[in-house]
Design an enzyme around this catalytic site. Structure first.
Site, PDB file in Angstrom:
ATOM      1  CD  GLU A  64      -1.617  -2.418   1.513  1.00 47.91           C
ATOM      2  OE1 GLU A  64      -0.457  -2.582   1.953  1.00 47.91           O
ATOM      3  OE2 GLU A  64      -2.427  -3.349   1.364  1.00 47.91           O
ATOM      4  NE  ARG A 278       3.964  -8.726   1.297  1.00 46.70           N
ATOM      5  CZ  ARG A 278       3.740  -7.714   0.468  1.00 46.70           C
ATOM      6  NH1 ARG A 278       4.517  -7.547  -0.581  1.00 46.70           N
ATOM      7  NH2 ARG A 278       2.749  -6.867   0.669  1.00 46.70           N
ATOM      8  N   GLY A 318      13.266  -3.254   1.570  1.00 45.80           N
ATOM      9  CA  GLY A 318      13.293  -2.112   0.666  1.00 45.80           C
ATOM     10  C   GLY A 318      14.141  -2.273  -0.578  1.00 45.80           C
ATOM     11  CD  GLU A 319      18.824  -4.237  -0.467  1.00 49.86           C
ATOM     12  OE1 GLU A 319      19.788  -3.459  -0.390  1.00 49.86           O
ATOM     13  OE2 GLU A 319      18.933  -5.466  -0.343  1.00 49.86           O
ATOM     14  CD  GLU A 346       5.449  -3.704  -6.217  1.00 50.22           C
ATOM     15  OE1 GLU A 346       6.279  -4.580  -5.879  1.00 50.22           O
ATOM     16  OE2 GLU A 346       4.646  -3.187  -5.424  1.00 50.22           O
TER      17      GLU A 346
END
EC number: 2.4.99.12
Length: 451
Positions: A64, A278, A318-319, A346
């Protein structure tokens, strides 16, 4: 009267369950310590230093937050004098907010939907508007906002058939809850229909498109890609290895991917499998799965150059977007079970061929468009692990032998992304209707980012 009674019962039940909610958070924190950090925020105790009178946007988790990036940037441009506060539920979502906005927004965990907690939350921030996303319906907080005349907006609204059926059992509570929103903006006509079936008034609802299409590559992703790329170049004399990325994996996904990978190795010995779980609490478990399969493993957390290792575990946060950019073929996790898949747009943004399992129910409309443009590979119906692995082997082998098909799938997927962008502008326009921009002169501020 039915609504008042239903809301009262809801509030009492949630208040009684408070110790259980906190216990669950503490149990989760055993493997993921971030869950016990800033625990007071979940009770409504936001820092007193936070500015009041702004806009609160709730983004439950990582997906989100990423989907909201374009919209948040537009809010920051158009409302420079108002504090923008982004709330989340998960530590990974929190980390993503920090990474993307780096102090330009206020941030905290949305409190539990319990009367004392939400009362304190609203008292601390005194927002002019609260924006919820997708299916975030918190009856107590929403009722309090309506009572205090705080503008309420639901954006990127999503309501699956399954959720609709569940919510209809609570229609005395949920239908009035929906109609406390000043506006409900949905992802698609199908979702719009579902909200109307749940009891939302037609005048409050509008299809504005899916914010998840409004993704883009920023400087952060470019820099992170360059950082990861340095770890993939072990020897200038060796050809670049083909990278198969399996993204956002859940329990069971890795077993399918590892079985397929071992079957592919005899014909494609230089293939590199990149696994991105995840949830961070599963990093060590996934590492052990790889070693149990007698595969050589490198961990991103060790920051070592990949030589001849067969599996690269991205045990980092974050990669993923940067990893998409470096991959050759992408498989989306969460699509082999009841999870319902993760965002295929994505990797599509990077022209990558994408393979998904049989269940992408979280992205029905997006999948429909990808199918129409021949921009996705789907495995067939729900099958045992070994059959899913066999299908993966067949599909990946075919792609490795057909580079032109890889390119075609990637280009088609990118086209779907680009053709459907624009939901952020429509969402911002609705915010401005509800909360007009006040400027110091007669000129209005730009709608969106024109810099």
């Amino acid at each position: 009267m039915r609504y008042v009674l239903a809301l009262f019962i809801y509030r009492v039940i949630f208040l009684l369950l408070t110790p259980i909610f906190l216990l669950v958070l503490l149990i989760r924190s055993l493997n993921h310590p971030e869950y016990r950090h800033r625990l007071v925020e979940r009770l409504g105790f936001f820092p007193k230093s936070y500015k009041q009178g702004g806009i609160v946007v709730h983004a439950a988790s990582v997906g989100e937050v990423i989907a909201l990036k374009s919209f948040i940037e537009k809010l920051l441009i158009n409302y420079p004098d108002l504090p923008i506060t982004i709330t989340s539920f998960t530590p990974t979502g929190s980390a993503q907010i920090t990474k993307l906005f780096d102090g330009r927004v206020q941030h905290g965990y949305l409190p539990l939907d319990i009367f004392p907690c939400t009362t304190l939350f609203l008292h601390r921030l005194k927002p002019k508007m609260i924006i919820f996303m997708e299916t975030e319906l918190w009856p107590n907080l929403i009722a309090q906002c309506a009572q205090q005349q705080i503008e309420l907006l639901l954006i990127n609204g999503r309501l699956s058939k399954k959720s609709l059926t569940s919510y209809q059992k609570l229609s005395a509570l949920m239908a009035p809850c929906l109609n406390r929103f000043d506006k409900i903006l949905t992802q698609s006509e199908e979702n719009l229909t579902h909200f109307l079936q749940l009891g939302a008034h037609e005048s409050r609802c509008e299809n504005s498109g899916n914010l998840k299409f409004d993704i883009s590559v920023n400087e952060q992703v470019i820099n992170k890609k360059a950082e990861l790329a340095k770890l993939l170049v072990a020897d200038d004399n060796q050809p670049k290895r083909t990278v198969w990325l399996v993204a956002s994996t859940h329990e069971g996904d890795e077993a399918i991917a590892l079985a397929a990978f071992k079957a592919l190795l005899p014909q494609h010995p230089s293939l590199l499998l990149v696994l991105v779980p995840r949830h961070p609490e599963r990093f060590e478990h996934v590492a052990n799965l790889c070693l149990e399969q007698q595969l050589t493993l490198a961990k991103r957390s060790n920051n070592t150059i990949i030589n001849d290792e067969q599996v690269w575990l991205l045990d980092s946060l974050g990669e993923l977007m940067a990893a998409f950019a470096l991959s050759d073929i992408v498989t989306m996790g969460g699509s082999f079970s009841e999870i319902g898949g993760h965002n295929p747009l994505e990797p599509a943004l990077f022209n990558k061929p994408v393979i998904v399992g049989h269940n992408m129910s979280n992205f029905n409309e997006i999948m429909q468009q990808l199918r129409q443009e021949n921009a996705i590979i789907e495995l067939t119906n729900n099958t045992p692990t070994n059959e899913s692995s066999t299908q993966l082997v067949n599909e990946i082998s075919a792609l490795l032998e057909q580079p032109k098909r890889q390119q075609m799938l990637g280009e088609n997927a990118l086209k779907v992304v680009l053709q459907n962008q624009g939901a952020s502008e429509k969402t911002l326009a609705q915010v401005i209707k509800l909360l007009p921009i006040i400027t110091s002169n007669s000129d209005t501020m730009p709608l969106g980012d024109n810099s």
